[in-house]
Write a protein that holds these residues in place. Sequence first.
Motif, mmCIF file in Angstrom:
data_model
loop_
_atom_site.group_PDB
_atom_site.id
_atom_site.type_symbol
_atom_site.label_atom_id
_atom_site.label_comp_id
_atom_site.label_asym_id
_atom_site.label_seq_id
_atom_site.Cartn_x
_atom_site.Cartn_y
_atom_site.Cartn_z
ATOM 1 N N GLU A 518 0.841 -1.213 0.000
ATOM 2 C CA GLU A 518 0.000 0.000 0.000
ATOM 3 C C GLU A 518 0.872 1.257 0.000
ATOM 4 O O GLU A 518 0.520 2.273 -0.628
ATOM 5 N N GLN A 519 2.015 1.168 0.669
ATOM 6 C CA GLN A 519 2.957 2.295 0.667
ATOM 7 C C GLN A 519 3.473 2.570 -0.742
ATOM 8 O O GLN A 519 3.594 3.723 -1.165
ATOM 9 N N VAL A 520 3.780 1.498 -1.479
ATOM 10 C CA VAL A 520 4.244 1.646 -2.865
ATOM 11 C C VAL A 520 3.170 2.308 -3.718
ATOM 12 O O VAL A 520 3.439 3.252 -4.474
ATOM 13 N N PHE A 534 9.863 2.402 -10.541
ATOM 14 C CA PHE A 534 9.054 1.528 -9.695
ATOM 15 C C PHE A 534 9.901 0.797 -8.660
ATOM 16 O O PHE A 534 9.487 0.618 -7.502
ATOM 17 N N GLU A 535 11.098 0.350 -9.057
ATOM 18 C CA GLU A 535 11.967 -0.364 -8.114
ATOM 19 C C GLU A 535 12.346 0.497 -6.918
ATOM 20 O O GLU A 535 12.570 -0.018 -5.825
ATOM 21 N N GLN A 536 12.415 1.808 -7.123
ATOM 22 C CA GLN A 536 12.775 2.711 -6.026
ATOM 23 C C GLN A 536 11.684 2.715 -4.954
ATOM 24 O O GLN A 536 11.978 2.730 -3.762
ATOM 25 N N TYR A 537 10.424 2.707 -5.395
ATOM 26 C CA TYR A 537 9.331 2.623 -4.422
ATOM 27 C C TYR A 537 9.450 1.340 -3.606
ATOM 28 O O TYR A 537 9.211 1.325 -2.392
ATOM 29 N N GLY A 538 9.814 0.252 -4.304
ATOM 30 C CA GLY A 538 9.952 -1.029 -3.615
ATOM 31 C C GLY A 538 11.062 -0.997 -2.581
ATOM 32 O O GLY A 538 10.895 -1.510 -1.470
ATOM 33 N N ARG A 539 12.203 -0.417 -2.955
ATOM 34 C CA ARG A 539 13.326 -0.337 -1.999
ATOM 35 C C ARG A 539 12.944 0.508 -0.792
ATOM 36 O O ARG A 539 13.253 0.156 0.349
ATOM 37 N N GLU A 540 12.285 1.645 -1.049
ATOM 38 C CA GLU A 540 11.882 2.523 0.060
ATOM 39 C C GLU A 540 10.886 1.854 0.995
ATOM 40 O O GLU A 540 10.882 2.105 2.205
ATOM 41 N N ALA A 541 10.050 0.982 0.444
ATOM 42 C CA ALA A 541 9.060 0.284 1.267
ATOM 43 C C ALA A 541 9.619 -0.994 1.889
ATOM 44 O O ALA A 541 8.976 -1.606 2.750
ATOM 45 N N GLY A 542 10.817 -1.427 1.433
ATOM 46 C CA GLY A 542 11.415 -2.649 1.964
ATOM 47 C C GLY A 542 10.787 -3.918 1.425
ATOM 48 O O GLY A 542 10.741 -4.945 2.112
ATOM 49 N N ASP A 545 12.418 -8.449 -3.985
ATOM 50 C CA ASP A 545 12.258 -8.390 -5.447
ATOM 51 C C ASP A 545 11.067 -9.197 -5.948
ATOM 52 O O ASP A 545 10.308 -8.727 -6.807
ATOM 53 N N LYS A 546 10.900 -10.428 -5.432
ATOM 54 C CA LYS A 546 9.800 -11.263 -5.923
ATOM 55 C C LYS A 546 8.458 -10.617 -5.643
ATOM 56 O O LYS A 546 7.587 -10.538 -6.527
ATOM 57 N N GLU A 547 8.260 -10.142 -4.430
ATOM 58 C CA GLU A 547 6.991 -9.523 -4.070
ATOM 59 C C GLU A 547 6.756 -8.253 -4.877
ATOM 60 O O GLU A 547 5.626 -7.950 -5.261
ATOM 61 N N LEU A 548 7.854 -7.519 -5.182
ATOM 62 C CA LEU A 548 7.709 -6.293 -5.963
ATOM 63 C C LEU A 548 7.296 -6.613 -7.399
ATOM 64 O O LEU A 548 6.431 -5.940 -7.971
ATOM 65 N N ARG A 549 7.899 -7.684 -7.982
ATOM 66 C CA ARG A 549 7.516 -8.089 -9.344
ATOM 67 C C ARG A 549 6.061 -8.541 -9.387
ATOM 68 O O ARG A 549 5.304 -8.208 -10.305
ATOM 69 N N ASP A 550 5.661 -9.334 -8.372
ATOM 70 C CA ASP A 550 4.270 -9.783 -8.310
ATOM 71 C C ASP A 550 3.317 -8.606 -8.177
ATOM 72 O O ASP A 550 2.237 -8.589 -8.791
ATOM 73 N N LEU A 551 3.708 -7.618 -7.374
ATOM 74 C CA LEU A 551 2.872 -6.427 -7.200
ATOM 75 C C LEU A 551 2.741 -5.666 -8.514
ATOM 76 O O LEU A 551 1.648 -5.203 -8.879
#
Length: 629
Positions: A518-520, A534-542, A545-551
């Motif tokens: 939800e933060q992303v 998009f990857e930057q949002y993922g890093r900032e939210a912690g 990689d797999k969960e970020l790709r699925d999202l």
Amino acid sequence: MRGLSSKHYTIGMAGHIDHGKTTLTKALTGVDTDRLKEEKERQISIELGYAPLKMDDGSLLSIIDVPGHERFIRQMIAGVSGIDLVILVVAADEGVMPQTKEHLEIVKFLQIQKGIIAITKKDKVEDDLLDLVREEIMDELEGSVFHHAPVVFLDSTKNIGIDDLKETLLGQLEDIQHKQESGDFRLPIDQVFTIKGQGTVVRGTIMEGMVHTDDELQILPSGIPVKARQLQVHNKMVDKAKAGQRVAVNLPNISAEDINRGDVLVLSQTYETTDTIDVSLKFIKKLQYPIKQRSVLKVHIGTAEVMGKIIFFDRNEYQDSNEEVLCQLRLEEEVTAKRGDKFIVRRPTPVETVGGGWVIQAKGSKYKFGEDTIRTLQKVKEGSPEERVTQAFSKNKLLESKDLQEETGLTKMELDSLLEVGKLIKIKDKFYTGSENVKATLHQVTSYIHAFHEANPLKAGVAKAEILSNFSNSVPKNLVEHVLQSLQDDGKIMRDESLLYDASFEPHYPPSWKKRMEQVVSGIEGDGLTPKPFEQYGREAGLPDKELRDLQHYLIRQEKVYELDEKHLVSVKIIESSVSRLKKKYPQELELSAVKEELGLSRKYLIPYMELLDAIQITKREDSVRYWV
């Protein structure tokens, strides 16, 4: 060896203590199967010994050197349960001994049909007396499976007769019906141990079916789920192992203390556990003492050894009558068994093998004493049409009409009757299967889809091809496709192009990552038309990689975002708001300069923005001007 190179057989080396079984095994294979210190010291085999025998054609056989001493008969039975052929070892200078005879009884009760007589230590007897030795041994073996078996004279220490034995072995194996590779995987476990750095390993001979690396398995009767991390056949790593092969299976995340010899490793839910089995039983010709009603016996089935009581329904005791007895064994512990399994019974005191037979019904009930029960058991033994069909499909889940009739002995009219009552299912106008197979496959497929949703809550569904691939080793493709279509027809699963999903399933954030996801999304919406990668949002939210790709796939599929370019996502709501704003100010046409001024976009975002509007067919470009579609 013609036709055997792709098949696997297990050869038992049986006989009296000190008649040369281990020496012969070593002469054949080069492997000394006496591996325990006490075996070396006492020069007897206590545990089962295993050795690979590579034949001239490249095929690999498993030799089991079973203990001959009376005290170790339990291990001998565990070894014999998976054997295709027995080499009966008899010393020329001693002939057939008491333990040899007990081994013969066990071979008979387990219905092992092929044997070879290996007469060892020929150097101990004068050459002109060898024919007499043969005659005396054959007289002792009259009435057994070995009565017409080929005979080979050997001197294992000098390698005399070894080639003759191999050639004889090849000829005998050609006529043996091979174990069912297409059945459901079943491995009775006869050894459990721990290897440092690897964990728990179980070993046994595969009775039927096939196992692959990474297969999800189950240990029965405990029901513990396990995974086959590694497989070895005679110390060589393999990706799969088949019926008839001796295999070691590395099972991670389970202690060796949680597994026992006699447990069974299985792939599917076809197999049942039971503590009450209805059996067809025969006893040895001469019992020391009669077997009385409810006598306590030691039951050996597969590699399990359990205590149980014998229940007669037509007598109160059995004494030498040499007839088949239909009765029941009530066991103190559950075992894994199915119709057709062979077993041995022994008296615990005085210790002796008293009989053996086969399971006519794996889950027996309590019956009344009397002829009515015997008649019922006789019908069960003979097998109703339904039972014969069930037995046929336990080996092959799909059969054509001709093969099914041949397997069961049923007429087409009888098969049609089973079709009418739903016990038999026809698939693609060509194949038949049993209703229980359909039921079991339906359970497996729906469980797989549910598990997929649980593990991948962001994904819309699982690809049909992935489902077919997952079950390709255990369930025929046509059966899986039939079940999938049935589930769709019943509205229990839905299809979206190539994806299948449970009808009640809706993609959603996994609870453990919900807040970060939800933060992303909030970050993307907050940055409007100028999002960060998009990857930057993922890093900032912690987010991993797999969960970020699925999202990312989830947001695109759910039409919550558009791909601005390969690195940036933009909120659909933001795009819709900006388009509404532009249409209001420029109702006819758009130029880059006007959009840049109105939305305040730099060229970095302006060009991808306009190309996105073209791609989603909101605008249409003609030269340097765009028009609303």
